[in-house]
Design an enzyme around this catalytic site. Structure first.
Site, short mmCIF file in Angstrom:
data_model
loop_
_atom_site.label_atom_id
_atom_site.label_comp_id
_atom_site.label_asym_id
_atom_site.label_seq_id
_atom_site.Cartn_x
_atom_site.Cartn_y
_atom_site.Cartn_z
N ASN A 152 2.41 -4.99 11.13
CA ASN A 152 1.16 -5.73 11.32
C ASN A 152 1.29 -7.24 11.11
O ASN A 152 0.48 -8.01 11.63
CB ASN A 152 0.04 -5.13 10.45
CG ASN A 152 0.33 -5.24 8.98
OD1 ASN A 152 1.48 -5.37 8.58
ND2 ASN A 152 -0.70 -5.19 8.18
N GLU A 463 4.30 -10.67 -4.90
CA GLU A 463 5.06 -11.50 -3.98
C GLU A 463 4.46 -12.90 -4.00
O GLU A 463 3.43 -13.13 -4.60
CB GLU A 463 4.98 -10.92 -2.57
CG GLU A 463 5.42 -9.46 -2.55
CD GLU A 463 5.96 -9.00 -1.22
OE1 GLU A 463 5.20 -9.03 -0.25
OE2 GLU A 463 7.14 -8.62 -1.17
P1 NDP Z 1 5.14 2.61 7.13
O1 NDP Z 1 5.22 2.89 5.67
O2 NDP Z 1 5.06 3.73 8.06
O3 NDP Z 1 6.40 1.75 7.58
C1 NDP Z 1 6.80 0.58 6.91
C2 NDP Z 1 8.28 0.38 7.14
O4 NDP Z 1 8.99 1.44 6.50
C3 NDP Z 1 8.68 0.43 8.62
O5 NDP Z 1 9.75 -0.46 8.82
C4 NDP Z 1 9.13 1.87 8.76
O6 NDP Z 1 9.97 2.10 9.86
C5 NDP Z 1 9.85 2.08 7.45
N1 NDP Z 1 10.04 3.48 7.07
C6 NDP Z 1 9.36 4.57 7.51
N2 NDP Z 1 9.86 5.70 6.93
C7 NDP Z 1 10.87 5.30 6.12
C8 NDP Z 1 11.78 5.98 5.26
N3 NDP Z 1 11.73 7.30 5.11
N4 NDP Z 1 12.68 5.26 4.57
C9 NDP Z 1 12.73 3.91 4.70
N5 NDP Z 1 11.92 3.21 5.50
C10 NDP Z 1 10.99 3.89 6.20
O7 NDP Z 1 3.93 1.58 7.31
P2 NDP Z 1 3.43 0.92 8.66
O8 NDP Z 1 4.52 0.19 9.34
O9 NDP Z 1 2.67 1.94 9.41
O10 NDP Z 1 2.43 -0.21 8.10
C11 NDP Z 1 1.15 0.07 7.70
C12 NDP Z 1 1.07 0.22 6.19
O11 NDP Z 1 1.58 -0.94 5.54
C13 NDP Z 1 -0.36 0.34 5.71
O12 NDP Z 1 -0.45 1.32 4.73
C14 NDP Z 1 -0.64 -1.04 5.11
O13 NDP Z 1 -1.64 -1.07 4.16
C15 NDP Z 1 0.68 -1.40 4.56
N6 NDP Z 1 0.80 -2.85 4.39
C16 NDP Z 1 0.73 -3.34 3.12
C17 NDP Z 1 0.76 -4.70 2.88
C18 NDP Z 1 0.73 -5.19 1.46
O14 NDP Z 1 1.19 -6.29 1.24
N7 NDP Z 1 0.21 -4.45 0.50
C19 NDP Z 1 0.85 -5.66 3.99
C20 NDP Z 1 0.93 -5.05 5.29
C21 NDP Z 1 0.89 -3.67 5.46
P3 NDP Z 1 9.30 2.52 11.28
O15 NDP Z 1 8.63 1.31 11.76
O16 NDP Z 1 10.42 2.94 12.12
O17 NDP Z 1 8.36 3.65 10.98
#
Ligand code: NDP
Length: 496
Positions: A152, A463
């Site tokens: 995002n 962060e």
């Molecule tokens: P995900 O947790 O699905 O993915 C985040 C990252 O982790 C991606 O690069 C993803 O790869 C990777 N990932 C997925 N599975 C694994 C695994 N088993 N081991 C290691 N890495 C893995 O989140 P989203 O990308 O869908 O993002 C949305 C989420 O992020 C929401 O919950 C949102 O609230 C949170 N978020 C939090 C923020 C904060 O600062 N608190 C800021 C922005 C977002 P892949 O893309 O291939 O799935």
């Protein structure tokens, strides 16, 4: 034919050892292919971690001001290329250009701040209890850092982690989200051009359960910095904990924007619209719950309906658009499933609640959606929808408002609208959140202040600002004894 993009390992652009690739497409027009990217596996992660380990020895000894200068050079390139980078982000991720500009600007301000940290990175100098002795702390890097980021904020997120990690002397391997690898590739092109030495910053694109998992479980990685969902964060914490790795997690939110009975309703609704619908609600800090005093709730809902009526859903590249597409078909279905859940639970669907297919582009568009009369325990009031859906929960008085705001497992950001300083300060005291805004929505953090959440949103780290320096360094306590004799702490310390 789509362009092919590569991993960046040890200062070279290389294909994945798997020989496999995946396509990245535009969510507003899924037939438009952005590019073909490397689908990396454990062997690629091994190579990247090995390069980062080799580069670590020299990089940690490079003076921090010099490391900062390289970051400053990269930042100047981000400034020069901001419009082009923003357009890339919109094409790849969907959000409107103003939001993509925010994304690039977030990386720029992080670069400016962290470049300066190369000349600060303060330790402490403290008096010793023994004579002829200096006592101080210095900062060491942690080692090789694995960085895993969501889609995002595809420029800001990697930059927020990369810049502080690098200025502190760590070397890094980044696995960006599979939906936004192009932005990450452009960031790495800039790092290369800015003169980041080979192996210091490495990029492996691919899928979370493949490249991501290989990175977070790799024995050569000393620290994981992750932003993403709670579910994946929990898995990472478990595997990193078993290996005693440092791990910093930033996860989801179900952020409450509280409107008390004395609030400036017009301002509160303007804030709620921006907090709820910017980036189509796909923000960890989105104002997804509106906790509204019953006495003003009808007016708030009426004004929200008017506001939603002015939103224009469409391609983020179109200057008329105010709400872009959802990132992918799976997320679109997930958001839509929450509309059905909300209706079934008995909340009142006021507007929206449908996929918008009439654009004819095949894009993943969703109508800005408003629920009213939700109760605090409903799933739409508890679970992160991560889309353009706002849920109104009506309450009676300040105490109930704060209790409802605190009544989820998350604790990222909270906002309160009131004209009364005393009520505002009580809310600040009692809200369980890492960020609190008064008379402003739940989004809009600044780089020089700590960012992060409590409860299930994080694991105690922050962060941004100097909090990021704390995260990416180890403290070394140093004693310099010039007494010329053995002095034993707690034994030879002079007393009265
Ligand atoms: P995900 O947790 O699905 O993915 C985040 C990252 O982790 C991606 O690069 C993803 O790869 C990777 N990932 C997925 N599975 C694994 C695994 N088993 N081991 C290691 N890495 C893995 O989140 P989203 O990308 O869908 O993002 C949305 C989420 O992020 C929401 O919950 C949102 O609230 C949170 N978020 C939090 C923020 C904060 O600062 N608190 C800021 C922005 C977002 P892949 O893309 O291939 O799935």
């Amino acid at each position: 034919m789509a362009d092919t993009f590569y991993n960046f390992v040890d200062g070279k652009w290389v294909p994945a050892a798997t020989g496999e690739t995946f396509l990245d497409t535009n969510p507003a027009r899924p037939e438009e292919v952005i590019g073909e990217f490397q689908r990396s596996g454990p062997e690629d992660v091994d190579a990247a971690v090995a390069a980062a380990s080799r580069a670590y020895g020299d990089w940690r000894k490079t003076p921090a001001p010099l490391r900062g200068e390289i970051i400053a050079r990269a930042t100047r390139m981000l400034v020069e290329r901001k419009p082009e980078l923003a357009e890339t982000i919109t094409r790849e991720m969907g959000k409107v250009l103003v939001d993509s500009g925010y994304d690039v600007q977030g990386a720029i301000t992080s670069g400016e701040y962290m470049a300066g940290e190369g000349r600060r990175m303060f330790g402490d100098t403290v008096p010793s209890g023994l004579p002829n002795r200096l006592a101080m702390t210095v900062r060491d890097p942690v080692g090789v850092v694995g960085i895993v980021t969501p889609w995002n904020l595809p420029m800001l997120m990697p930059a927020w982690k990369l810049f502080p990690a690098l200025v502190c002397g760590n070397t890094v391997v980044v696995k960006p989200a599979e939906d936004t690898p192009h932005t990450a590739v452009l960031l790495f092109e800039i790092l290369e051009e800015a003169g980041v030495p080979p192996g210091v910053a490495n990029l492996v694109t691919g899928y979370g359960p493949e490249a991501g998992q290989a990175l977070v479980t790799h024995p050569g990685v000393d620290m994981i910095s992750f932003t993403g969902s709670r579910a994946v964060g929990k898995q990472i914490a478990a595997s990193a904990g078993a290996e005693l790795k440092h791990v910093s997690l930033e996860m989801g939110g179900k952020n409450a924007l509280v409107i008390l009975d004395d609030a400036d309703i017009s301002e509160a609704v303007t804030g709620a619209m921006w907090g709820g619908f910017s980036t189509a609600g796909q923000r960890c800090t989105a104002s997804s719950r509106l906790v509204v005093d019953e006495s003003v709730a009808d007016e708030v809902v009426e004004r929200l309906v008017d506001g939603i009526g002015t939103l224009v859903v469409g391609d983020g590249l179109d200057p008329e658009t105010t709400v872009g597409p959802i990132i992918n078909a799976k997320q679109l279905d997930r958001i839509h499933s929450y509309t059905a859940i909300g209706v079934e639970e008995g909340a009142r669907l006021v507007v929206g609640g449908e996929k918008l297919e009439e654009t004819g582009s095949g894009g993943y568009f969703y109508a800005p959606t408003l629920f009213d009369h939700a109760t605090p325990d409903m799933r739409i009031a508890q679970e992160e929808i991560f889309g353009p859906t706002i849920t109104v929960i009506r309450v009676d008085g300040d105490e109930e408002a704060i209790a409802v705001a605190n009544g989820t497992r998350y604790g990222l950001s909270a906002a309160v609208y009131t004209r009364d300083t005393v009520r505002a300060l009580r809310a600040v005291r009692d809200l369980e959140a890492g960020l609190v805004y008064l008379n402003a929505p739940t989004i809009g953090s600044e780089i020089h202040l700590p960012f992060g959440g409590v409860k299930d949103t994080g694991n105690g780290h922050r962060e941004s600002g100097t909090a990021a320096i704390d995260q990416f360094t180890e403290i070394k306590t140093v004693f310099l004894d010039y007494s010329g004799t053995l002095q034993r702490a707690h034994i030879d310390e002079p007393t009265e």
